[in-house]
Design a protein around this motif. Structure first.
Motif, mmCIF file in Angstrom:
data_model
loop_
_atom_site.group_PDB
_atom_site.id
_atom_site.type_symbol
_atom_site.label_atom_id
_atom_site.label_comp_id
_atom_site.label_asym_id
_atom_site.label_seq_id
_atom_site.Cartn_x
_atom_site.Cartn_y
_atom_site.Cartn_z
ATOM 1 N N TYR A 5 -24.943 11.030 -33.594
ATOM 2 C CA TYR A 5 -25.887 10.177 -34.305
ATOM 3 C C TYR A 5 -25.582 10.151 -35.797
ATOM 4 O O TYR A 5 -25.594 9.095 -36.436
ATOM 5 C CB TYR A 5 -27.317 10.675 -34.068
ATOM 6 C CG TYR A 5 -28.328 9.561 -33.958
ATOM 7 C CD1 TYR A 5 -28.747 9.103 -32.708
ATOM 8 C CD2 TYR A 5 -28.863 8.951 -35.080
ATOM 9 C CE1 TYR A 5 -29.657 8.075 -32.596
ATOM 10 C CE2 TYR A 5 -29.773 7.924 -34.978
ATOM 11 C CZ TYR A 5 -30.176 7.490 -33.734
ATOM 12 O OH TYR A 5 -31.067 6.469 -33.631
ATOM 13 N N GLN A 18 -29.368 4.242 -30.263
ATOM 14 C CA GLN A 18 -29.865 2.960 -29.774
ATOM 15 C C GLN A 18 -29.946 1.956 -30.926
ATOM 16 O O GLN A 18 -30.394 2.302 -32.018
ATOM 17 C CB GLN A 18 -31.255 3.142 -29.156
ATOM 18 C CG GLN A 18 -31.302 4.159 -28.026
ATOM 19 C CD GLN A 18 -30.613 3.664 -26.774
ATOM 20 O OE1 GLN A 18 -30.916 2.575 -26.288
ATOM 21 N NE2 GLN A 18 -29.709 4.456 -26.231
ATOM 22 N N VAL A 32 -41.125 8.130 -26.564
ATOM 23 C CA VAL A 32 -40.198 9.067 -27.202
ATOM 24 C C VAL A 32 -40.803 10.476 -27.306
ATOM 25 O O VAL A 32 -40.111 11.432 -27.654
ATOM 26 C CB VAL A 32 -39.784 8.547 -28.603
ATOM 27 C CG1 VAL A 32 -40.914 8.731 -29.615
ATOM 28 C CG2 VAL A 32 -38.492 9.191 -29.088
ATOM 29 N N ILE A 54 -34.233 2.148 -38.787
ATOM 30 C CA ILE A 54 -33.813 3.070 -39.847
ATOM 31 C C ILE A 54 -33.212 2.307 -41.028
ATOM 32 O O ILE A 54 -33.520 2.578 -42.189
ATOM 33 C CB ILE A 54 -32.817 4.105 -39.280
ATOM 34 C CG1 ILE A 54 -33.561 5.117 -38.402
ATOM 35 C CG2 ILE A 54 -32.035 4.808 -40.387
ATOM 36 C CD1 ILE A 54 -32.659 5.989 -37.547
ATOM 37 N N GLY A 97 -41.734 5.774 -33.377
ATOM 38 C CA GLY A 97 -40.509 5.826 -32.571
ATOM 39 C C GLY A 97 -40.615 4.830 -31.438
ATOM 40 O O GLY A 97 -41.646 4.169 -31.268
ATOM 41 N N ARG A 98 -39.554 4.728 -30.665
ATOM 42 C CA ARG A 98 -39.603 3.859 -29.493
ATOM 43 C C ARG A 98 -40.658 4.376 -28.529
ATOM 44 O O ARG A 98 -40.951 5.566 -28.486
ATOM 45 C CB ARG A 98 -38.233 3.823 -28.802
ATOM 46 C CG ARG A 98 -37.268 2.864 -29.452
ATOM 47 C CD ARG A 98 -35.978 2.746 -28.673
ATOM 48 N NE ARG A 98 -35.299 4.020 -28.562
ATOM 49 C CZ ARG A 98 -34.963 4.611 -27.433
ATOM 50 N NH1 ARG A 98 -35.244 4.051 -26.280
ATOM 51 N NH2 ARG A 98 -34.328 5.764 -27.437
ATOM 52 N N ASP A 155 -33.295 1.651 -32.779
ATOM 53 C CA ASP A 155 -33.587 2.737 -33.718
ATOM 54 C C ASP A 155 -32.786 2.559 -35.005
ATOM 55 O O ASP A 155 -33.314 2.728 -36.110
ATOM 56 C CB ASP A 155 -33.247 4.099 -33.093
ATOM 57 C CG ASP A 155 -34.194 4.477 -31.963
ATOM 58 O OD1 ASP A 155 -35.385 4.134 -32.053
ATOM 59 O OD2 ASP A 155 -33.737 5.106 -30.998
ATOM 60 N N VAL A 210 -39.160 9.177 -38.183
ATOM 61 C CA VAL A 210 -38.664 8.319 -37.103
ATOM 62 C C VAL A 210 -38.236 9.219 -35.949
ATOM 63 O O VAL A 210 -37.287 10.005 -36.072
ATOM 64 C CB VAL A 210 -37.480 7.454 -37.570
ATOM 65 C CG1 VAL A 210 -37.023 6.530 -36.437
ATOM 66 C CG2 VAL A 210 -37.852 6.641 -38.805
ATOM 67 N N ILE A 265 -35.486 11.762 -39.863
ATOM 68 C CA ILE A 265 -35.269 11.549 -38.432
ATOM 69 C C ILE A 265 -35.650 12.815 -37.679
ATOM 70 O O ILE A 265 -35.237 13.920 -38.049
ATOM 71 C CB ILE A 265 -33.800 11.179 -38.147
ATOM 72 C CG1 ILE A 265 -33.453 9.851 -38.833
ATOM 73 C CG2 ILE A 265 -33.551 11.068 -36.639
ATOM 74 C CD1 ILE A 265 -31.984 9.479 -38.747
ATOM 75 N N LYS A 279 -44.003 10.981 -28.914
ATOM 76 C CA LYS A 279 -44.677 11.040 -30.217
ATOM 77 C C LYS A 279 -46.009 11.791 -30.152
ATOM 78 O O LYS A 279 -46.268 12.689 -30.956
ATOM 79 C CB LYS A 279 -44.879 9.609 -30.730
ATOM 80 C CG LYS A 279 -45.562 9.497 -32.080
ATOM 81 C CD LYS A 279 -45.378 8.107 -32.675
ATOM 82 C CE LYS A 279 -45.708 6.992 -31.711
ATOM 83 N NZ LYS A 279 -47.150 6.808 -31.464
ATOM 84 N N VAL A 333 -36.613 10.140 -32.378
ATOM 85 C CA VAL A 333 -35.494 9.687 -31.560
ATOM 86 C C VAL A 333 -35.288 10.676 -30.413
ATOM 87 O O VAL A 333 -35.225 11.882 -30.642
ATOM 88 C CB VAL A 333 -34.195 9.596 -32.404
ATOM 89 C CG1 VAL A 333 -33.011 9.236 -31.528
ATOM 90 C CG2 VAL A 333 -34.346 8.581 -33.538
#
Length: 201
Positions: free
Chosen positions: A159, A120, A34, A127, A30-31, A123, A111, A139, A36, A113
Motif C-alpha cells: 500500500y 482499492q 471495513v 485519499i 472508510g468503505r 480508497d 481513513v 490511514i 469502522k 482500510v
C-alpha cells in the motif's frame, strides 16, 4: 491516553447541524464493512457505542460522540456501497464532503482500510481527494487479526509503495485489530499528541 467517558451526542444530516461548540474533532471513515464501528467501540472500550452490523452501509448520518468531555469522535457514513440509489449516493457524498471541507474543528480524518485487500481504487481516490483539499488525515489498517503478521506487513508495504507513486510524503499509518486491540495505544496516543499540539498553538 485513556478514554474514561464516551457518550453519544447527536446525529446530523449535514455539517451545519453538528455540535455548535469548538471542541476538536476526529472523523473516522472508510468503505462500507471495513470494521469502522467495531474499531470505534474498541478504542472507547464500549461494545455498543457505535452500532455494528453485518449489513454494510448502516451509518447514514454524521454521528458525534463526546470523549472525556474534551473532544469529539465522529463516525461518518461509509463510501462505495454499491447497493444505494444514485440519489442516495449523491446525498451521502454531499454530506461527507460538506462536513470534511467545512468543519473548522476537524483535526484529522482517519481513513480505514481493510488490510486483507490490495489497494482499492476507491480508497486511493478518497485519499488523494483529502490531500488535494489540504485535509489532515491518517490511514488506519483494520482487521490485522485476520492475517499473519508477515502478510499484514507485506500488504501494508504494498500500500505504501502504491501511495509513493503520487505522494512525496506518506501520512501517519496505523495497524489495528478490533478483536485483539492491536493499535489502540498508538492511535489514542496520536490523538493525544494532536490535541496537545493544537492547544499549545
Amino acid at each position: 491516553m485513556e478514554i474514561n467517558t464516551a457518550e453519544f451526542t447527536l446525529s446530523a444530516p449535514r455539517e451545519s447541524m453538528c455540535p455548535k461548540d469548538n471542541r476538536i474533532e476526529y472523523a473516522f471513515i472508510g468503505r462500507s464493512n471495513v470494521g469502522k464501528s467495531s474499531l470505534i467501540n474498541m478504542l472507547c472500550g464500549k461494545k455498543k457505542l457505535a452500532k455494528t452490523s453485518a449489513m454494510p452501509g448502516k451509518t447514514l448520518l454524521i454521528n458525534h460522540f463526546i470523549i472525556n468531555r474534551e473532544w469529539y469522535l465522529v463516525d461518518l457514513p461509509g463510501y462505495g456501497y454499491a447497493k444505494r440509489s444514485k440519489t442516495e449516493k449523491a446525498r451521502l457524498e454531499q454530506m461527507i464532503s460538506g462536513y470534511i471541507l467545512q468543519r473548522k474543528q476537524l483535526a484529522c480524518v482517519f481513513v480505514l482500510v481493510d488490510v486483507r485487500h490490495e489497494p482499492q481504487q476507491i480508497d486511493l481516490e478518497f485519499i488523494n481527494w483529502l490531500g488535494a483539499s489540504g485535509i489532515p488525515f491518517a490511514i488506519v489498517f483494520t482487521k490485522a487479526d485476520k492475517l499473519s503478521a508477515g502478510k499484514v506487513a507485506g500488504n501494508v508495504e504494498a500500500y505504501k509503495a502504491k501511495l509513493t507513486e503520487t505522494w512525496e510524503e506518506l501520512p501517519p499509518i496505523f495497524i489495528t485489530s478490533s478483536e485483539t486491540r492491536v493499535g489502540k495505544e498508538e492511535l489514542l496516543g496520536y490523538i493525544d499528541s494532536v490535541n496537545k499540539s493544537l492547544k499549545d498553538a
